[in-house]
Design a protein around this motif. Structure first.
Motif, PDB file in Angstrom:
ATOM      1  N   ASP A 253      47.737  77.024  27.437  1.00 50.98           N
ATOM      2  CA  ASP A 253      47.332  77.295  26.052  1.00 50.98           C
ATOM      3  C   ASP A 253      46.623  78.631  25.857  1.00 50.98           C
ATOM      4  OD1 ASP A 253      46.993  76.544  23.299  1.00 50.98           O
ATOM      5  OD2 ASP A 253      44.865  76.234  23.761  1.00 50.98           O
ATOM      6  N   VAL A 254      46.023  79.172  26.904  1.00 48.20           N
ATOM      7  CA  VAL A 254      45.221  80.386  26.727  1.00 48.20           C
ATOM      8  C   VAL A 254      46.042  81.564  26.178  1.00 48.20           C
ATOM      9  CG1 VAL A 254      43.924  82.146  28.002  1.00 48.20           C
ATOM     10  CG2 VAL A 254      43.290  79.734  28.198  1.00 48.20           C
ATOM     11  N   PRO A 255      47.295  81.753  26.606  1.00 49.94           N
ATOM     12  CA  PRO A 255      48.073  82.849  26.007  1.00 49.94           C
ATOM     13  C   PRO A 255      48.221  82.709  24.485  1.00 49.94           C
ATOM     14  CG  PRO A 255      49.116  82.085  28.016  1.00 49.94           C
ATOM     15  CD  PRO A 255      48.002  81.114  27.727  1.00 49.94           C
ATOM     16  N   ARG A 256      48.396  81.472  23.981  1.00 51.50           N
ATOM     17  CA  ARG A 256      48.463  81.261  22.526  1.00 51.50           C
ATOM     18  C   ARG A 256      47.131  81.654  21.877  1.00 51.50           C
ATOM     19  NH1 ARG A 256      46.273  77.941  18.955  1.00 51.50           N
ATOM     20  NH2 ARG A 256      45.169  76.886  20.638  1.00 51.50           N
ATOM     21  N   GLN A 257      46.014  81.244  22.513  1.00 47.85           N
ATOM     22  CA  GLN A 257      44.703  81.597  21.964  1.00 47.85           C
ATOM     23  C   GLN A 257      44.530  83.108  21.914  1.00 47.85           C
ATOM     24  OE1 GLN A 257      41.146  79.603  23.396  1.00 47.85           O
ATOM     25  NE2 GLN A 257      42.347  77.930  24.240  1.00 47.85           N
ATOM     26  N   ILE A 258      44.892  83.757  23.008  1.00 47.65           N
ATOM     27  CA  ILE A 258      44.732  85.218  23.070  1.00 47.65           C
ATOM     28  C   ILE A 258      45.588  85.890  21.984  1.00 47.65           C
ATOM     29  CG2 ILE A 258      45.345  87.239  24.501  1.00 47.65           C
ATOM     30  CD1 ILE A 258      42.683  86.082  25.333  1.00 47.65           C
ATOM     31  N   ALA A 259      46.800  85.383  21.787  1.00 46.73           N
ATOM     32  CA  ALA A 259      47.661  85.960  20.743  1.00 46.73           C
ATOM     33  C   ALA A 259      47.023  85.791  19.364  1.00 46.73           C
ATOM     34  CB  ALA A 259      49.046  85.305  20.785  1.00 46.73           C
ATOM     35  N   ALA A 260      46.440  84.625  19.107  1.00 45.48           N
ATOM     36  CA  ALA A 260      45.795  84.388  17.809  1.00 45.48           C
ATOM     37  C   ALA A 260      44.581  85.300  17.641  1.00 45.48           C
ATOM     38  CB  ALA A 260      45.380  82.917  17.694  1.00 45.48           C
ATOM     39  N   LEU A 261      43.806  85.467  18.718  1.00 47.39           N
ATOM     40  CA  LEU A 261      42.635  86.347  18.650  1.00 47.39           C
ATOM     41  C   LEU A 261      43.082  87.790  18.429  1.00 47.39           C
ATOM     42  CD1 LEU A 261      40.532  84.751  21.547  1.00 47.39           C
ATOM     43  CD2 LEU A 261      40.021  84.628  19.102  1.00 47.39           C
ATOM     44  N   GLN A 262      44.139  88.183  19.140  1.00 42.71           N
ATOM     45  CA  GLN A 262      44.643  89.550  18.965  1.00 42.71           C
ATOM     46  C   GLN A 262      45.073  89.804  17.532  1.00 42.71           C
ATOM     47  OE1 GLN A 262      47.526  89.425  22.217  1.00 42.71           O
ATOM     48  NE2 GLN A 262      46.394  91.046  23.293  1.00 42.71           N
ATOM     49  N   ALA A 263      45.746  88.822  16.940  1.00 44.79           N
ATOM     50  CA  ALA A 263      46.192  88.980  15.555  1.00 44.79           C
ATOM     51  C   ALA A 263      45.000  89.145  14.620  1.00 44.79           C
ATOM     52  CB  ALA A 263      47.039  87.779  15.143  1.00 44.79           C
ATOM     53  N   ALA A 264      43.955  88.343  14.852  1.00 45.46           N
ATOM     54  CA  ALA A 264      42.771  88.424  13.983  1.00 45.46           C
ATOM     55  C   ALA A 264      42.005  89.724  14.197  1.00 45.46           C
ATOM     56  CB  ALA A 264      41.865  87.227  14.240  1.00 45.46           C
ATOM     57  N   LEU A 265      42.086  90.263  15.404  1.00 46.83           N
ATOM     58  CA  LEU A 265      41.326  91.474  15.722  1.00 46.83           C
ATOM     59  C   LEU A 265      41.960  92.735  15.141  1.00 46.83           C
ATOM     60  CD1 LEU A 265      40.392  90.459  19.354  1.00 46.83           C
ATOM     61  CD2 LEU A 265      38.730  91.157  17.614  1.00 46.83           C
ATOM     62  N   GLN A 266      43.259  92.682  14.851  1.00 46.20           N
ATOM     63  CA  GLN A 266      43.936  93.844  14.267  1.00 46.20           C
ATOM     64  C   GLN A 266      43.280  94.222  12.950  1.00 46.20           C
ATOM     65  OE1 GLN A 266      46.151  95.768  15.506  1.00 46.20           O
ATOM     66  NE2 GLN A 266      46.930  94.543  17.244  1.00 46.20           N
ATOM     67  N   GLY A 267      43.039  95.498  12.749  1.00 44.42           N
ATOM     68  CA  GLY A 267      42.435  95.923  11.492  1.00 44.42           C
ATOM     69  C   GLY A 267      42.005  97.372  11.570  1.00 44.42           C
ATOM     70  N   PRO A 268      41.398  97.864  10.493  1.00 39.34           N
ATOM     71  CA  PRO A 268      40.995  99.269  10.442  1.00 39.34           C
ATOM     72  C   PRO A 268      40.063  99.640  11.599  1.00 39.34           C
ATOM     73  CG  PRO A 268      40.730  98.222   8.298  1.00 39.34           C
ATOM     74  CD  PRO A 268      41.067  97.145   9.265  1.00 39.34           C
ATOM     75  N   GLY A 269      40.287 100.821  12.167  1.00 37.98           N
ATOM     76  CA  GLY A 269      39.369 101.350  13.169  1.00 37.98           C
ATOM     77  C   GLY A 269      39.571 100.828  14.577  1.00 37.98           C
ATOM     78  N   LEU A 270      40.576  99.963  14.762  1.00 41.27           N
ATOM     79  CA  LEU A 270      40.842  99.480  16.124  1.00 41.27           C
ATOM     80  C   LEU A 270      41.581 100.572  16.886  1.00 41.27           C
ATOM     81  CD1 LEU A 270      40.922  97.313  18.340  1.00 41.27           C
ATOM     82  CD2 LEU A 270      42.984  96.397  17.270  1.00 41.27           C
TER      83      LEU A 270
END
Lengths: 463, 463
Positions: A287-304
């Motif tokens: 399950d951790v790869p799914r969690q990481i993908a969800a976190l990555q999606a949420a982390l995308q944004g201005p200034g990254l």
């Protein structure tokens, strides 16, 4: 000044080899992680709950103040001896009384090292979630006194959330038992959680029944470079709004990044990085790869500017390197670190970091900030030279302004370090007079002579 | 007997239309879910924190006992009026003071209906985890008073774990604020958790700051038929030893299954079923099938007769049908349900259920047991005819034996219902004299005249 009769009574109660009043021992127990030093009159080394009960009764009979102490690794003077007091060191009380994997609990003496509890739990596929930075040497009793936490708190909560029950000795020399052995229970007042975070002012906690959880199978890490603190902290809000709870969500500001540059730990950060997040996920390997993908999606944004991920042990260590090098690195900036541990609501973090920057400029002080952003808990470190009176005065003015801002933003003075000697003057700013008065009267019920850890937590006490 | 002067003072403080002393209103507020009835002298309907402060000051000045009340849905007499007291109903105080999704919190008045909080949270993709069976009508103030929980507690914890801070009025007529707005905070004593579970005996809680979590995306359910309670409860231990936390883990014993047979809800159970588990998992749609597979693997073992799974809404409802039909079905057995709410360590559940069976036989009583097995929390229902003196005597003897067994197994008297009037005689069996004495002195600090909810929680009090 400890009387000869009191000293003799402690020796009778505990045995000769558990009571020391020589200068060398007293010096060893004269300080904690704060820069101050106060010599205790003696140091006691109880070996059991019954020893603690016996010494408390001697203290009551002879009116001797007691300073309880785990590893002395606290940051706020909680274990700093009150003048004329006797230190009660719990370091000999480190027995496991019961380890019960089926009921997911462990009963330990409160001198046990925090990480040893986790190590024991993992032998049965369980773990003890609270992970203060001092975990390799702090004692669980100190963790209980200060309601300690650490990076994992963002997913798993704090010490308070893992205490089922306690055995303790009050300042009146009475043995009490609080709580239960089960994860639910509402039988009388919750004295367990009243004792947790009470900084040794209500009772000497001798044994703790702690809740354990099944250990997560695996962990993975993300490291993110941002162009500004606001960009990073906006990403923190996004993380906290989506369903995957990260098992760590750590922030470093620009001054923290600058602090580690000389160590080389910032060499692989993206150019222009002014804020860093380290984000971790744990759980089932599947399950951790799914969690990481969800976190990555949420982390995308201005200034990254850059996002790196690690799943293998070495890669994870590499991603944590910048954060882990920090504590050592900041010591190069100035000899003294005034280490605050404030919390503001997550939505207010960016405004607060802006305010810190402005305060650093106004007061001409290096202020290094980092911490557990998912809980809004920042370690704000004012770096000073204690011999420079002007700088110290500016630091105190800056501290004052920072505390006022924390409270104006709806925050709290301490997230996981406690109040101790260092912040007690600020307490009345957060807690209103009738509420503080109630705390004082509760203290009197547990400790009518005021013998337990005087001079801590409450403002203007008698020590 | 409420004096005319006190009544007039309440009317002056709150307004004419918020103070009722007519017989019809007093009768409506004379009982809770226990079978007893005690007429209050009047009923007050405060509309705000300031109203509660005002009425508490009138009560202090005129020495009027107050019985705080949410929905009156408690099982232990917590809201049963003390003789000569005035009921303080919070049902008009149901405003949302602040809803802050970015900080994952809501501030509400304590008369708000529990499920309305959850409903509000879900509008922003969040949820309020505690889910007592009474949630559709219980008020959050009552949940706070009793530290209420429900099936989700096995994964998400209890009310206590979702309270960040409180606003309240003590029995001395002082307004206090406890806790903070952040998920971490260790600033003074934890009065928040001291008030939670204190059953309205320390303060009238007027506002609560509650923590919310991101809502799980989906849910799936398993229903398992076992040949014996021990087989089912061994499976519970296996579930609690592996890393997937179920979001519900409910148990029904053979007598509970027999009770629902007339309703038809047991028709689709496997032949020979003598114990039932309902297990739920929640989380990301992508991940729930993995969780269910892990739970299924752990549930495999001796005595498992049948395992059904449901992922769609109708299938889930079908699997829960047996459990949900139970409360209504048990009422057919006998007119009065003596509803205990004990907890034993998970490892002791099977022994405890054996003991319940033996007790039912010895005392010739139907005893129906079901509940939240993952927390070791069983609802043990002694079904009796209150007019049958012999049966009532046997029920009291059985209760006595059951409580003794619970404590002998390391359990606790109440998991989520509290002590109220109904269990206070048992309290000294669980809590030792010095610890209970401390609770009494704490009570005196908050409520020096003993006006708040007299006759509850403590044994042998004056009402």
């Amino acid at each position: 000044m400890l009387s000869a009769r009191a000293l003799a009574a402690f020796r009778t109660a505990l045995g000769e080899n558990r009571v020391f009043d020589d200068a060398a021992t007293r010096t060893l127990y004269a300080s904690d992680e704060t820069p101050r030093q106060v010599m205790p009159d003696a140091v006691l080394f109880p070996n059991s709950h019954d020893d603690v009960l016996a010494l408390a009764r001697v203290a009551c009979a002879h009116t001797v103040a007691l300073t309880p102490r785990g590893a002395g690794s606290g940051n706020v003077g909680g274990a700093l001896p009150a003048p004329g007091s006797v230190v009660v060191s719990f370091e000999c009380m480190r027995r496991v009384i019961e380890f019960n994997p089926d009921d997911r609990l462990v009963v330990v003496e409160t001198g046990m090292v925090t990480e040893d509890i986790d190590r024991l739990a993992r032998e049965a596929g369980l773990f003890y979630p609270p992970d203060p930075g001092s975990g390799p040497y702090s004692r669980i009793g100190g963790n209980l006194a200060m309601n300690a936490a650490g990076p994992r708190a963002v997913k798993y909560g704090v010490t308070r959330d893992y205490v089922l029950g306690l055995r303790a000795v009050t300042g009146a020399g009475e043995a009490i038992r609080t709580g239960c052995r089960t994860t639910k229970g509402v039988t009388g007042f919750d004295l367990t959680r009243l004792l947790v975070g009470s900084e040794g002012t209500l009772a000497l906690i001798t044994e703790a029944t702690l809740k354990l959880l099944p250990a997560p199978e695996t962990v993975a890490t993300l490291r993110l470079c941002f162009a500004s603190a606001r960009d990073a902290l906006d990403a923190v809000i996004r993380i906290m709004r989506q369903p995957v709870a990260p098992s760590a969500l750590e922030f470093m500001d620009a001054r923290a990044i600058d602090a580690i540059r000389p160590t080389g730990a910032a060499d692989d950060l993206a150019s222009g990085t002014r804020a860093l997040l380290v984000v971790e996920a744990d759980g089932a390997a599947e399950d951790v790869p799914r969690q990481i993908a969800a976190l990555q999606a949420a982390l995308q944004g201005p200034g990254l500017l850059e996002m790196k991920s690690g799943f293998a042990r070495e890669a994870i260590a590499q991603l944590w390197a910048a954060r882990k090098s920090l504590s050592h690195a900041v010591k190069r900036i100035a000899p003294l670190k005034i280490n605050e541990d404030v919390v503001v609501p997550v939505s207010q973090l960016a405004d607060f970091v802006d305010f810190i920057d402005a305060t650093a400029e106004t007061h001409r002080l290096p202020i290094v900030s980092f911490g557990h952003a998912g809980n809004g808990n920042l370690h704000v470190n004012l770096m000073v030279h204690p011999d420079d009176a002007g700088e110290m005065a500016r630091a105190h003015a800056a501290l004052d302004a920072l505390m006022a801002k924390v409270l104006a933003l709806g925050g709290t003075l301490s997230g996981e370090h406690g109040i101790g000697t260092e912040k007690r003057r600020f307490l009345p700013r957060e807690i209103d007079p009738p509420t503080l008065a109630l705390m004082r009267t509760i203290k009197q019920q547990f400790d009518p002579q005021g013998l337990l850890n005087p001079g801590k937590l409450f403002p203007d006490t008698d020590a």
